[in-house]
Design an enzyme around this catalytic site. Structure first.
Site, PDB file in Angstrom:
ATOM      1  N   SER A 223      77.303 100.475 -40.391  1.00  0.00           N
ATOM      2  CA  SER A 223      77.117  99.047 -40.203  1.00  0.00           C
ATOM      3  C   SER A 223      75.768  98.644 -39.547  1.00  0.00           C
ATOM      4  CB  SER A 223      78.355  98.664 -39.284  1.00  0.00           C
ATOM      5  OG  SER A 223      78.240  97.304 -38.832  1.00  0.00           O
TER       6      SER A 223
ATOM      7  N   ARG B 140      87.256  95.002 -41.498  1.00  0.00           N
ATOM      8  CA  ARG B 140      87.625  96.134 -40.402  1.00  0.00           C
ATOM      9  C   ARG B 140      88.126  95.306 -39.245  1.00  0.00           C
ATOM     10  NH1 ARG B 140      81.998  98.235 -39.133  1.00  0.00           N
ATOM     11  NH2 ARG B 140      83.165  99.277 -37.599  1.00  0.00           N
TER      12      ARG B 140
ATOM     13  N   ASP C 295      77.865  94.362 -45.150  1.00  0.00           N
ATOM     14  CA  ASP C 295      78.317  94.589 -43.693  1.00  0.00           C
ATOM     15  C   ASP C 295      79.473  93.622 -43.156  1.00  0.00           C
ATOM     16  OD1 ASP C 295      78.413  95.914 -41.029  1.00  0.00           O
ATOM     17  OD2 ASP C 295      77.195  94.367 -40.561  1.00  0.00           O
TER      18      ASP C 295
ATOM     19  N   HIS D 257      67.914  98.485 -31.400  1.00  0.00           N
ATOM     20  CA  HIS D 257      69.372  97.912 -31.681  1.00  0.00           C
ATOM     21  C   HIS D 257      70.385  98.352 -30.501  1.00  0.00           C
ATOM     22  CE1 HIS D 257      72.852  96.175 -33.825  1.00  0.00           C
ATOM     23  NE2 HIS D 257      73.522  97.173 -33.223  1.00  0.00           N
TER      24      HIS D 257
ATOM     25  N   LYS E 210      71.957  97.094 -41.337  1.00  0.00           N
ATOM     26  CA  LYS E 210      71.251  95.998 -40.915  1.00  0.00           C
ATOM     27  C   LYS E 210      69.804  96.278 -40.567  1.00  0.00           C
ATOM     28  CE  LYS E 210      74.521  95.231 -38.261  1.00  0.00           C
ATOM     29  NZ  LYS E 210      76.014  94.855 -37.672  1.00  0.00           N
TER      30      LYS E 210
HETATM   31  N1  URA Z   1      78.032  96.841 -33.942  1.00  0.00           N
HETATM   32  C1  URA Z   1      77.985  96.651 -35.368  1.00  0.00           C
HETATM   33  O1  URA Z   1      76.828  96.010 -35.941  1.00  0.00           O
HETATM   34  N2  URA Z   1      78.657  97.249 -36.203  1.00  0.00           N
HETATM   35  C2  URA Z   1      79.935  97.848 -35.879  1.00  0.00           C
HETATM   36  O2  URA Z   1      80.623  98.091 -36.713  1.00  0.00           O
HETATM   37  C3  URA Z   1      80.068  98.097 -34.454  1.00  0.00           C
HETATM   38  C4  URA Z   1      79.020  97.468 -33.639  1.00  0.00           C
END
Ligand code: URA
Length: 447
Positions: free
Chosen positions: A195, A180, A173, A94, A199
């Site tokens: 977050s 947010r 999320d 990621h 995922k």
């Molecule tokens: N990338 C994400 O997936 N979540 C965040 O909060 C910030 C960057």
């Protein structure tokens, strides 16, 4: 195959008490956090109370156990993929997001060529950052909305597949992020870390390699903050039984030379064919090394690197990319003939105003220029133009002469050109002497 989430907790709390506890600097336990997350996803706890909770987290922070518990509550708010049957090593990657970041397009087929099966979930671009899913749609027919069964079938067939993030994975999320975004609580390390990790965990990853970007084009603008985010995510991995490694990489200038969609695909293909820009190749090798080690395909860094370099030199990585495009229904003949990828009608050079050396290139500004040309979207759901973008001709440290092109704006709509050219020009900082070199890989954080 999916694993069912644990039963929802009994309704024994009041949101008010939990907000108060956090506001006063207390620590919430796993049951309390699960109650808040589940209640928010089901609609029982309203936005205004969750907003207050997020702001309390923003100011009070969270400790390691609390951040891990929030992550698991979010991961288990929807389906959790179990990839053990098709990808026993289940390693994922990621990136925290940058400009010109086409790393996944190179890295995923590259590690697949070394025997690591990858089922990668990716997103679309928003604002100044691009998205892998948009880029892959440069191949007509490429399906990035595969059902879970088709997705796993593609992984089995090609060794790797890249699919769009579905609403079934970590729905908490998506909902929390939207809140947010409008309550000034995006920029908060425990919330960003949970977050991202939620995922990855919902996507079935057991080993996670994180590319944490630092610099002007990234979420984290200082090395200290990037290290804190990296340590937080690696700490979550440790707490929840996943192995995570974070590579902190420089985003003080765009990665590679291409910023857009089809032009980034071309650059990725060049890199897979052994001709890509040096920074992109080095970053892919660094991340690939960590992925191979986590997947148990190499015992140490030297061995991993040799295998990755061999997969590039033999073109096995490029063949994997082609197989992935074919398996997902895309026109794979474009891999053999990238000249046929979408092309912009206008190419406008952005010239250097003075002689000198490139000191810095504001990555964010280049990303915004590409967005205004049509390569990105200001709002979710906006259409994009795959052909347009910005092609850098000079990188940090390069010498330039007055009138030489610093970059080229690729446009289809003439009215988008003047503002983009001005923005690209302003993004380049020139000076009389070469700048002090900065490393591409700033640090690697392991357990
Ligand atoms: N990338 C994400 O997936 N979540 C965040 O909060 C910030 C960057």
């Amino acid at each position: 195959m999916t694993i069912n989430r644990p039963d929802a907790r009994p309704n024994v709390y009041r949101p008010y008490d939990l907000i108060l506890k956090k506001r006063n600097g207390g620590t919430l336990d796993a049951d309390e956090l699960r109650y808040l997350v589940d209640g928010f996803v089901s609609g029982e706890i309203p936005d205004y109370q969750v907003s207050a909770f997020l702001m309390a987290v923003f100011f009070r922070g969270m400790d390691e156990a609390e951040t891990a518990a929030l992550t698991m509550a979010m991961a288990e708010s929807g389906q959790v993929l179990d990839l053990r049957d098709i990808a026993p090593e289940a390693v994922d990657k990621h990136s925290t997001g940058g400009v010109g970041d086409k790393t996944s397009l190179v890295l995923i087929p590259l590690v697949a060529a070394c025997g690591v099966r990858v089922a990668k979930m990716s997103g679309r671009g928003l604002g100044h950052t691009g998205g892998t899913i948009d880029k892959l749609e440069s191949f007509p027919g490429f399906n990035t909305s595969l059902t879970r069964e088709r997705f796993l079938e593609c992984v089995t067939r090609a060794g790797a597949a890249i699919n769009g993030q579905t609403g079934e994975l970590a729905p908490a999320d998506a909902k929390l992020y939207a809140l947010r975004d409008v309550t000034a609580t995006v920029d908060c390390i425990p919330l960003i870390a949970s977050s991202i990790m939620s995922k990855k965990i919902a996507g079935g990853a057991h080993g996670i390699v994180l590319d944490v970007k630092v610099g002007s084009g990234a979420f984290m603008d200082t090395l200290d903050r990037a290290r804190t985010l990296a340590r937080t995510m690696v700490g979550i991995g440790r707490s929840v039984g996943r192995r995570a490694v974070a590579v902190i990489s420089n985003m003080d200038e765009p990665l590679g030379l291409a910023v857009g969609n089809a032009i980034e695909v071309r650059e990725a293909l060049d890199t897979l064919a052994g001709r890509g820009p040096d920074d992109l190749r080095r970053l892919c090798l660094a991340l690939g090394t960590e992925m191979l080690i986590l997947a148990g395909k190499a015992g140490e860094a030297g061995e991993a690197r040799r295998r990755l370099e061999e997969a590039l030199a033999s073109r096995e990585a490029l063949r994997r990319f082609r197989a992935m495009v074919e398996a997902q229904g895309g026109d794979a003949s474009l891999v053999d003939d990238p000249e046929r990828l979408p092309k912009a009608a206008h190419q406008v050079p952005v010239e250097a105003p003075v002689d000198g050396f490139v000191q810095a290139i504001e990555a964010r500004e280049i990303g915004v220029a590409a967005m205004h040309l049509g390569a990105g979207r200001a709002r979710k759901g906006d259409p994009i133009d795959l052909a347009v973008g910005v092609l850098l001709r000079k990188k940090v440290g390069d010498r330039v002469r007055t009138g030489e092109p610093l970059a080229v704006a690729l446009a289809n709509k003439t009215e988008t050109i003047p503002a983009a050219v001005d923005r690209v020009k302003a993004a380049y900082r020139l000076g009389p002497r070469p700048p002090a070199p900065r490393p591409l890989i700033e640090d690697v954080i392991r357990e």
